[in-house]
Design a protein around this motif. Structure first.
Motif, PDB file in Angstrom:
ATOM      1  N   PRO A  49      87.291  -6.675  31.394  1.00 35.54           N
ATOM      2  CA  PRO A  49      87.871  -6.067  30.192  1.00 35.54           C
ATOM      3  C   PRO A  49      88.704  -7.025  29.350  1.00 35.54           C
ATOM      4  CG  PRO A  49      89.083  -5.377  32.150  1.00 35.54           C
ATOM      5  CD  PRO A  49      87.872  -6.107  32.641  1.00 35.54           C
ATOM      6  N   SER A  50      89.258  -8.066  29.955  1.00 36.56           N
ATOM      7  CA  SER A  50      90.158  -8.947  29.206  1.00 36.56           C
ATOM      8  C   SER A  50      89.619 -10.362  29.040  1.00 36.56           C
ATOM      9  CB  SER A  50      91.523  -9.012  29.912  1.00 36.56           C
ATOM     10  OG  SER A  50      91.381  -9.500  31.238  1.00 36.56           O
ATOM     11  N   GLU A  51      88.409 -10.625  29.500  1.00 35.30           N
ATOM     12  CA  GLU A  51      87.854 -11.974  29.398  1.00 35.30           C
ATOM     13  C   GLU A  51      87.413 -12.266  27.965  1.00 35.30           C
ATOM     14  OE1 GLU A  51      87.503 -14.397  31.626  1.00 35.30           O
ATOM     15  OE2 GLU A  51      88.482 -13.254  33.208  1.00 35.30           O
ATOM     16  N   PRO A  52      87.524 -13.526  27.509  1.00 38.71           N
ATOM     17  CA  PRO A  52      86.963 -13.905  26.204  1.00 38.71           C
ATOM     18  C   PRO A  52      85.466 -13.622  26.173  1.00 38.71           C
ATOM     19  CG  PRO A  52      88.398 -15.632  27.052  1.00 38.71           C
ATOM     20  CD  PRO A  52      88.218 -14.638  28.163  1.00 38.71           C
ATOM     21  N   ALA A  53      84.939 -13.350  24.990  1.00 37.88           N
ATOM     22  CA  ALA A  53      83.543 -12.917  24.866  1.00 37.88           C
ATOM     23  C   ALA A  53      82.572 -13.897  25.500  1.00 37.88           C
ATOM     24  CB  ALA A  53      83.196 -12.707  23.389  1.00 37.88           C
ATOM     25  N   GLY A  54      82.770 -15.202  25.274  1.00 33.17           N
ATOM     26  CA  GLY A  54      81.847 -16.183  25.810  1.00 33.17           C
ATOM     27  C   GLY A  54      81.820 -16.210  27.327  1.00 33.17           C
ATOM     28  N   GLU A  55      82.996 -16.202  27.950  1.00 36.48           N
ATOM     29  CA  GLU A  55      83.066 -16.218  29.411  1.00 36.48           C
ATOM     30  C   GLU A  55      82.520 -14.924  29.993  1.00 36.48           C
ATOM     31  OE1 GLU A  55      86.959 -17.180  30.775  1.00 36.48           O
ATOM     32  OE2 GLU A  55      87.189 -18.864  29.383  1.00 36.48           O
ATOM     33  N   ARG A  56      82.832 -13.798  29.351  1.00 34.88           N
ATOM     34  CA  ARG A  56      82.314 -12.514  29.830  1.00 34.88           C
ATOM     35  C   ARG A  56      80.795 -12.478  29.744  1.00 34.88           C
ATOM     36  NH1 ARG A  56      84.345  -9.353  26.167  1.00 34.88           N
ATOM     37  NH2 ARG A  56      82.421  -9.164  24.960  1.00 34.88           N
ATOM     38  N   ARG A  57      80.242 -13.045  28.679  1.00 31.31           N
ATOM     39  CA  ARG A  57      78.805 -13.005  28.463  1.00 31.31           C
ATOM     40  C   ARG A  57      78.060 -13.740  29.578  1.00 31.31           C
ATOM     41  NH1 ARG A  57      78.604 -15.740  23.889  1.00 31.31           N
ATOM     42  NH2 ARG A  57      79.561 -14.004  22.787  1.00 31.31           N
ATOM     43  N   VAL A  58      78.535 -14.924  29.943  1.00 32.41           N
ATOM     44  CA  VAL A  58      77.885 -15.698  31.005  1.00 32.41           C
ATOM     45  C   VAL A  58      78.019 -14.993  32.347  1.00 32.41           C
ATOM     46  CG1 VAL A  58      77.986 -17.837  32.318  1.00 32.41           C
ATOM     47  CG2 VAL A  58      78.115 -17.906  29.827  1.00 32.41           C
ATOM     48  N   ALA A  59      79.230 -14.550  32.674  1.00 35.68           N
ATOM     49  CA  ALA A  59      79.447 -13.868  33.960  1.00 35.68           C
ATOM     50  C   ALA A  59      78.603 -12.613  34.053  1.00 35.68           C
ATOM     51  CB  ALA A  59      80.936 -13.528  34.111  1.00 35.68           C
ATOM     52  N   LEU A  60      78.516 -11.867  32.952  1.00 40.76           N
ATOM     53  CA  LEU A  60      77.759 -10.625  32.943  1.00 40.76           C
ATOM     54  C   LEU A  60      76.261 -10.896  33.115  1.00 40.76           C
ATOM     55  CD1 LEU A  60      78.442  -7.680  30.538  1.00 40.76           C
ATOM     56  CD2 LEU A  60      76.118  -8.416  30.951  1.00 40.76           C
ATOM     57  N   ALA A  61      75.746 -11.898  32.403  1.00 38.92           N
ATOM     58  CA  ALA A  61      74.319 -12.213  32.500  1.00 38.92           C
ATOM     59  C   ALA A  61      73.947 -12.652  33.914  1.00 38.92           C
ATOM     60  CB  ALA A  61      73.947 -13.291  31.486  1.00 38.92           C
ATOM     61  N   LEU A  62      74.783 -13.487  34.534  1.00 41.15           N
ATOM     62  CA  LEU A  62      74.494 -13.946  35.895  1.00 41.15           C
ATOM     63  C   LEU A  62      74.597 -12.797  36.895  1.00 41.15           C
ATOM     64  CD1 LEU A  62      76.335 -17.388  35.848  1.00 41.15           C
ATOM     65  CD2 LEU A  62      73.859 -17.011  36.023  1.00 41.15           C
ATOM     66  N   ALA A  63      75.597 -11.914  36.700  1.00 39.79           N
ATOM     67  CA  ALA A  63      75.766 -10.787  37.620  1.00 39.79           C
ATOM     68  C   ALA A  63      74.615  -9.800  37.498  1.00 39.79           C
ATOM     69  CB  ALA A  63      77.100 -10.088  37.342  1.00 39.79           C
ATOM     70  N   LEU A  64      74.272  -9.418  36.270  1.00 39.90           N
ATOM     71  CA  LEU A  64      73.186  -8.452  36.090  1.00 39.90           C
ATOM     72  C   LEU A  64      71.841  -9.032  36.501  1.00 39.90           C
ATOM     73  CD1 LEU A  64      74.021  -6.641  32.712  1.00 39.90           C
ATOM     74  CD2 LEU A  64      74.373  -5.839  35.055  1.00 39.90           C
ATOM     75  N   ALA A  65      71.665 -10.336  36.359  1.00 40.68           N
ATOM     76  CA  ALA A  65      70.408 -10.962  36.764  1.00 40.68           C
ATOM     77  C   ALA A  65      70.158 -10.805  38.262  1.00 40.68           C
ATOM     78  CB  ALA A  65      70.405 -12.443  36.388  1.00 40.68           C
ATOM     79  N   GLN A  66      71.244 -10.674  39.038  1.00 42.80           N
ATOM     80  CA  GLN A  66      71.095 -10.484  40.482  1.00 42.80           C
ATOM     81  C   GLN A  66      70.958  -9.019  40.871  1.00 42.80           C
ATOM     82  OE1 GLN A  66      73.780 -13.189  42.865  1.00 42.80           O
ATOM     83  NE2 GLN A  66      74.653 -13.607  40.843  1.00 42.80           N
ATOM     84  N   GLU A  67      71.312  -8.120  39.935  1.00 43.76           N
ATOM     85  CA  GLU A  67      71.313  -6.698  40.253  1.00 43.76           C
ATOM     86  C   GLU A  67      70.156  -5.933  39.639  1.00 43.76           C
ATOM     87  OE1 GLU A  67      75.099  -5.179  39.035  1.00 43.76           O
ATOM     88  OE2 GLU A  67      76.219  -6.788  40.029  1.00 43.76           O
ATOM     89  N   LEU A  68      69.613  -6.440  38.513  1.00 39.99           N
ATOM     90  CA  LEU A  68      68.557  -5.723  37.806  1.00 39.99           C
ATOM     91  C   LEU A  68      67.180  -6.226  38.204  1.00 39.99           C
ATOM     92  CD1 LEU A  68      69.902  -5.568  34.138  1.00 39.99           C
ATOM     93  CD2 LEU A  68      69.988  -3.775  35.878  1.00 39.99           C
TER      94      LEU A  68
END
Length: 436
Positions: A49-68
């Motif tokens: 919720p508080s991460e800068p957009a760029g850092e959140r975007r990378v973390a989210l893409a890597l996390a969802l890539a392992q879950e989806l």
């Protein structure tokens, strides 16, 4: 979670950019895209919720890539898990950056692009039977965002990404290749290739060289990444690649039992994310001489990539020489097409199509068959996501290619209606887009 195969329902499905932009009702691909967008927003708000957009975007893409299980590729489920992770990460990251995050309330800037070879399969009885699958997209700054998957019956696996900018933007060409055999990644390379030169030498924009240096140290240097704190040794480049790639190129042969392949995935995620963020700071080039220089840089890139005998021989072994030649020039390494003659006025006049470095066989002259007075034609409009655009060509730049030939390419910021008009000129299309 699963996301089903997009437009067409199977490996042969394809859709033109004109159709994608002019159709008011959402396609299955668009519905999948929007569902993924809602998931991205929900997961991002919950976990970062508080991460800068760029850092959140990378973390989210890597996390969802392992879950989806992103069922947008028929070949992907049969490939090594590292290939699945990297391909899924790229698909999510492109959507995050080009649509969900960076457009900031503007109309969507991420569309399907019609692949010449969406799916190909050689003789299954062959000793080297191969399946190829290509997904392609486009945006206002990127002419083609190309993702290729290849799987061969002897265990060879290939993943390739090339992000071709439009030649009116002075952006590097970011590309990556990963090759595997027998269930293990054996080779990986990624680079942001410069398309302009300074004092005769290839020159990356300073912000790219700085970012790549820092990311390389983070993921492959001693201490913070790369195989348990040990620096990862880079592999030597082939001769053709040395002439083309930048000094920041990452090329490695992952060591068995190491985390080299995982470090490569992480590096690619951050480099692609940086590239898309940085692209928003680049404005269209104003001078035709500058656009010519970038265009020639794209021609050089295609020429050197086409000289890669390993890629050509692998394709020839499975599909034969004619297919390999067409596939490499039309799908892997083409150059932005342009017009030999400038359309009259600012409407949808017909010019002579040209595709330097990648002749389009379907393109044809049709100005001799057009007996209508353009001034008497009814103006055409398309509606897209609540906005209306007139279908007519935008400003054109007269540029010069490596062989001294001249052609006209788009200049400045173009609307979807202008892109559709240009596509019709290039392909000789006569069908109408949806009227408002």
């Amino acid at each position: 979670s699963r996301f089903q195969h997009p437009e067409g329902g199977g490996p042969g499905g394809r859709r033109s950019p004109a159709a994608a932009m002019a159709t008011p009702s959402p396609s299955p691909a668009q519905a999948m895209h929007e569902s993924l967008g809602r998931l991205v927003e929900a997961v991002g708000a919950e976990r970062w919720p508080s991460e800068p957009a760029g850092e959140r975007r990378v973390a989210l893409a890597l996390a969802l890539a392992q879950e989806l299980e992103l069922e947008t590729h028929a070949v992907l489920s049969e490939m090594n898990e590292t290939f699945v992770l990297l391909a899924t990460m790229v698909e999510i990251l492109w959507r995050c950056a080009l649509d969900y995050d960076l457009r900031g309330g503007a109309p969507p800037d991420f569309f399907a692009y019609p692949s010449v070879h969406p799916y190909a399969e050689s003789d299954p009885a062959s000793k080297l039977a191969m399946r190829l699958e290509n997904k392609e997209y486009q945006s206002s700054r990127f002419r083609r965002l190309h993702l290729e998957l290849a799987k061969r019956s002897d265990g060879l696996e290939v993943f390739r990404v090339v992000m071709f900018p439009r030649v009116r933007f002075d952006l590097p060409i970011v590309a990556l290749d990963m090759v595997g055999f027998g269930g293990r990644v054996s080779f990986a390379i990624v680079d942001a290739t410069p398309v302009r030169r300074k004092n005769g030498e290839k020159k990356l924009p300073d912000i790219y060289l700085q970012a790549m240096t820092e990311l390389r140290r983070k993921h492959f240097g001693g201490g913070d990444g790369g195989g348990g704190g040990e620096a990862v040794e880079m592999a030597p480049l082939p001769e053709w690649a040395e002439r083309l790639f930048s000094e920041g190129c990452v090329c490695l042969r992952p060591r068995p039992g190491s985390q080299d392949a995982s470090a490569f995935v992480g590096y690619c995620a951050e480099l692609i994310n940086f590239h898309m963020e940085a692209s928003t700071c680049f404005h269209p080039l104003a001078e035709e001489a500058d656009i010519s220089e970038v265009y020639q840089g794209h021609q050089t890139y295609a020429r050197e990539q086409l000289s890669n005998d390993k890629t050509r021989k692998a394709l020839e072994a499975s599909f034969g020489a004619p297919f390999a030649e067409a596939y490499m020039k039309q799908t892997l390494f083409d150059v932005e097409p342009g017009l030999y003659t400038q359309p009259p006025g600012t409407g949808t006049g017909i010019g002579s199509p040209a595709s330097v470095g990648n002749p389009a066989p379907e393109a044809r002259r049709n100005d001799d068959n057009d007996d209508d007075d353009d001034d008497d034609e009814e103006e055409e409009f398309i509606s897209m996501h609540g906005a209306t655009y007139r279908v007519q060509t935008g400003p054109l730049a007269r540029i010069e290619g490596l062989q001294g030939n001249h052609l006209f390419v788009p200049k400045g910021q173009w609307t979807p209606g202008e892109e559709i008009a240009m596509l019709r000129l290039l392909n000789g299309a006569t069908s109408s887009a949806a009227h408002n």
